[in-house]
Design a protein around this motif. Structure first.
Motif, PDB file in Angstrom:
ATOM      1  N   PRO A  11     119.060  17.168 144.464  1.00  0.00           N
ATOM      2  CA  PRO A  11     117.648  16.193 144.641  1.00  0.00           C
ATOM      3  C   PRO A  11     117.531  15.257 145.866  1.00  0.00           C
ATOM      4  N   HIS A  12     118.599  15.253 146.563  1.00  0.00           N
ATOM      5  CA  HIS A  12     118.630  14.336 147.697  1.00  0.00           C
ATOM      6  C   HIS A  12     118.431  15.018 149.042  1.00  0.00           C
ATOM      7  N   ASN A  13     118.054  16.464 148.809  1.00  0.00           N
ATOM      8  CA  ASN A  13     117.755  17.154 149.879  1.00  0.00           C
ATOM      9  C   ASN A  13     116.118  17.162 150.134  1.00  0.00           C
ATOM     10  N   ALA A  14     115.632  17.030 151.249  1.00  0.00           N
ATOM     11  CA  ALA A  14     114.379  16.696 151.680  1.00  0.00           C
ATOM     12  C   ALA A  14     113.531  17.698 151.717  1.00  0.00           C
ATOM     13  N   LYS A  15     114.473  18.884 152.087  1.00  0.00           N
ATOM     14  CA  LYS A  15     113.705  20.095 152.427  1.00  0.00           C
ATOM     15  C   LYS A  15     113.376  20.582 151.027  1.00  0.00           C
ATOM     16  N   VAL A  16     114.210  20.642 150.189  1.00  0.00           N
ATOM     17  CA  VAL A  16     113.818  21.374 148.920  1.00  0.00           C
ATOM     18  C   VAL A  16     112.797  20.760 148.192  1.00  0.00           C
TER      19      VAL A  16
END
Length: 606
Positions: A480-485
């Motif tokens: 959830p802390h991955n901007a791209k996903v």
């Protein structure tokens, strides 16, 4: 399953009388391995084109139906862009592209057959790996079977097998093994007086060179098979010289079916992430690549920001090696994209993650020393083979020698995992020799449970790769802390007309990564307030002045506000930076027609 309980070296000659089986005929072992592979990945046959499959197959001008077979395949990259173009991913894989083209020629665009080919290739790799381990690594055929079984069901392979573009890794791995076996077959296995092993079969030597070249043209990491063969040969020559100096008698005799073969060992661009180069802000995507180093923390001595950044880069990339090894050991958290924010930078030497890096360095050093010492005693070829298979194929993706376009990519671990499986099974075998009967039984039961657990995890991961929605949603849930996903999931929601959810995930992506120009542009398209939309477009262009979609959207917005001169300038720039964007031509033509300056095509005006 049988795990050997006798401690034996891997460097001595093998004769049929010294070989130990696994209680299975070779055909039975092969059937079990193929069955395990099909059971684990059979669910993926129902999958559709997802993620990079869309760009590498559906939207690839060299692949899509109706596109003629032309030499452009050999001058373009994996995604259909010219290798000389600035936007090219520089991933040169023409033979893999040709397999996609053949798929379409024979079966059309039905994804079922694309997935079927991937599963068949994975089965073949598993079978060839067992054969390789049986002939060149282990003396116990049971250990070769367990190694191949672990490889067949390992969850880290899901992206390479269930994702159609992962065919590059799977096919390159198959050719890699075949090149190694051919090279091994080409060499004389007896002791010779010269400095180099004599060539028994020039045909197999040339075949090895051909297969290695094909592996390289399927995926760049295939070239590492030549390095593996070279290093393995150096150790083999050292063995032979030691035997000769000790007066060992090595008669020249025809090869027996079970005799050892001092083999050369096999050794993948990056993510290989096709989308990375397709976004205008491609340089800013790496989860561990920061465009600018952070301000150095205050200390009593002046520190150059460049020195701080170099240290951070070295520490982070070194930690990523340990992180990749952990994915092989414990594939609990898996995701289709480990980019923006997935793995924070290692900023200081006091970061606890450096302990993982140090531990990995110590283990690898000890294994290397053990390998050198064991070869002096002509023992434990398994460690050498395992290290070469583990290390060499991963070197191009390590980021230590040159930058690649991704931080962590699970599919690039497909080839190195062969080395991990060899070392893991060899370790189990040695551990069995140190345990009593009860301990050995417990170890075998634990291994069986581990294989079942890996199989279950692989089946569950296949379900994630069935559709774009399930894949993108899983990324948000896993990282959830991955901007791209969040950005990818928002794009999917936008395509489905679920605008409120899309806005939420675009905004989440911007909170995690405020410099995301494409997220700002797409958010502007969903905003009803024209002033707010204009602000988003302008912010996107501040971050990336050549973002052709933001130029187009802002030009259309100004056109609706009767600011036609500004709109014309922006639309011209949109065409300049995106010459294949048809909507920009149409919008500019209609605007010029309104001003009575219509011409037949905007290209003549530019």
């Amino acid at each position: 399953m049988v795990v050997t309980t006798s401690a034996r070296g891997g460097g001595g000659d093998r004769t049929p009388s010294r070989r130990r089986g696994c209680g299975l005929a070779p055909a039975g072992a092969a059937a079990l391995l193929a069955g395990a592979s099909c059971l684990c990945y059979g669910r993926s046959l129902q999958g559709e084109f997802v993620h990079d499959d869309v760009w590498a197959i559906v939207n690839n001008p060299d692949v899509r139906p109706g596109a003629p077979l032309r030499w452009g395949i050999f001058t373009n990259d994996f995604w259909g862009k010219g290798m000389a173009e600035n936007t090219s991913h520089k991933s040169y894989r023409p033979l893999c592209v040709l397999t996609f083209k053949l798929n379409i020629f024979l079966t059309g665009m039905n994804p079922f057959y694309f997935h079927a080919v991937n599963i068949i290739l994975h089965c073949l790799v598993t079978l060839v790996l067992m054969y390789t381990c049986d002939k060149t690594v282990f003396k116990n055929r049971g250990l070769a079977f367990v190694t191949a079984l672990l490889f067949a069901v390992h969850p880290i392979h899901t992206e390479a097998v269930a994702g159609i573009v992962g065919r590059a890794d799977v096919l390159a791995c198959l050719l890699f093994l075949l090149a190694f076996l051919s090279y091994n077959r080409s060499l004389d296995q007896g002791c010779v007086g010269g400095s180099f092993p004599s060539t028994v079969s020039p045909f197999f030597l040339l075949l090895s060179l051909f297969l290695g070249t094909c592996a390289m043209l399927v995926k760049e990491t295939g070239i590492t098979v030549f390095g593996v063969c070279l290093v393995y040969d150096l150790f083999s020559l050292s063995n032979k010289q030691d035997k000769s100096s000790n007066g060992a008698l090595c008669p020249r005799s025809p090869q027996q079916p079970g005799s050892p073969q001092p083999s050369s060992l096999p050794g993948h661009p990056h993510r290989e992430n096709g989308k990375q180069q397709r976004f205008p802000h491609k340089g800013a995507w790496g989860g561990c690549h920061s465009p600018l180093p952070p301000e150095p923390k205050s200390s009593g001595f002046p520190v150059s920001p460049r020195a701080v950044w170099s240290m951070m880069r070295f520490l982070t990339y070194s930690y990523l090696l340990a992180f990749n090894v952990w994915l092989l050991l414990a594939p609990v958290t898996l995701c289709y994209d480990w980019q923006v924010g997935s793995i924070p930078l290692v900023e200081t030497i006091w970061d606890m993650r450096n302990l993982a890096t140090i531990f990995l360095a110590v283990v690898m050093a000890l294994l290397s020393l053990h390998c050198l010492a064991a070869f002096k005693r002509l023992e434990h070829k398994e460690v050498l083979v395992g290290l070469l298979f583990l290390v060499f194929p991963f070197i191009p993706a390590s980021n230590l020698f040159f930058r690649v376009g991704f931080v962590v990519a699970e599919r690039v671990l497909y080839m190195p995992s062969m080395g991990y499986c060899i070392l893991f099974v060899h370790g189990l075998s040695k551990l069995c020799t140190w345990l009593n009967r009860c301990g050995a039984t417990t170890l075998i039961v634990s291994t069986v449970l581990l294989l079942l657990l890996f199989s279950w995890k692989t089946v569950k991961q296949n379900e994630i790769w069935l559709s774009r929605e399930s894949l993108f949603r899983s990324g948000v849930q896993t990282l959830p802390h991955n901007a791209k996903v969040h950005y990818n999931y928002a794009n999917f929601l936008k395509d489905q007309g679920r605008n409120k959810e899309a806005i939420y995930h675009y905004r989440t992506a911007l909170k995690l990564y405020p410099r995301h120009a494409s997220a700002l542009n797409n958010l502007g398209t969903l905003t009803r307030d024209t002033a707010e939309a204009k602000m988003y477009y302008q912010r996107a262009l501040q971050l990336h002045p050549q973002h052709n979609r933001a130029l187009f959207n802002l030009g259309n917005l100004l056109k609706s506000q009767e600011k036609k001169e500004e709109a014309i300038t922006l639309l011209k720039d949109s065409i300049k930076y995106g010459p294949e964007f048809a909507d920009a031509y149409s919008s500019l033509a209609s605007l010029l027609a309104e001003q009575a300056h219509f011409i037949s095509t905007p290209l003549k005006m530019l």
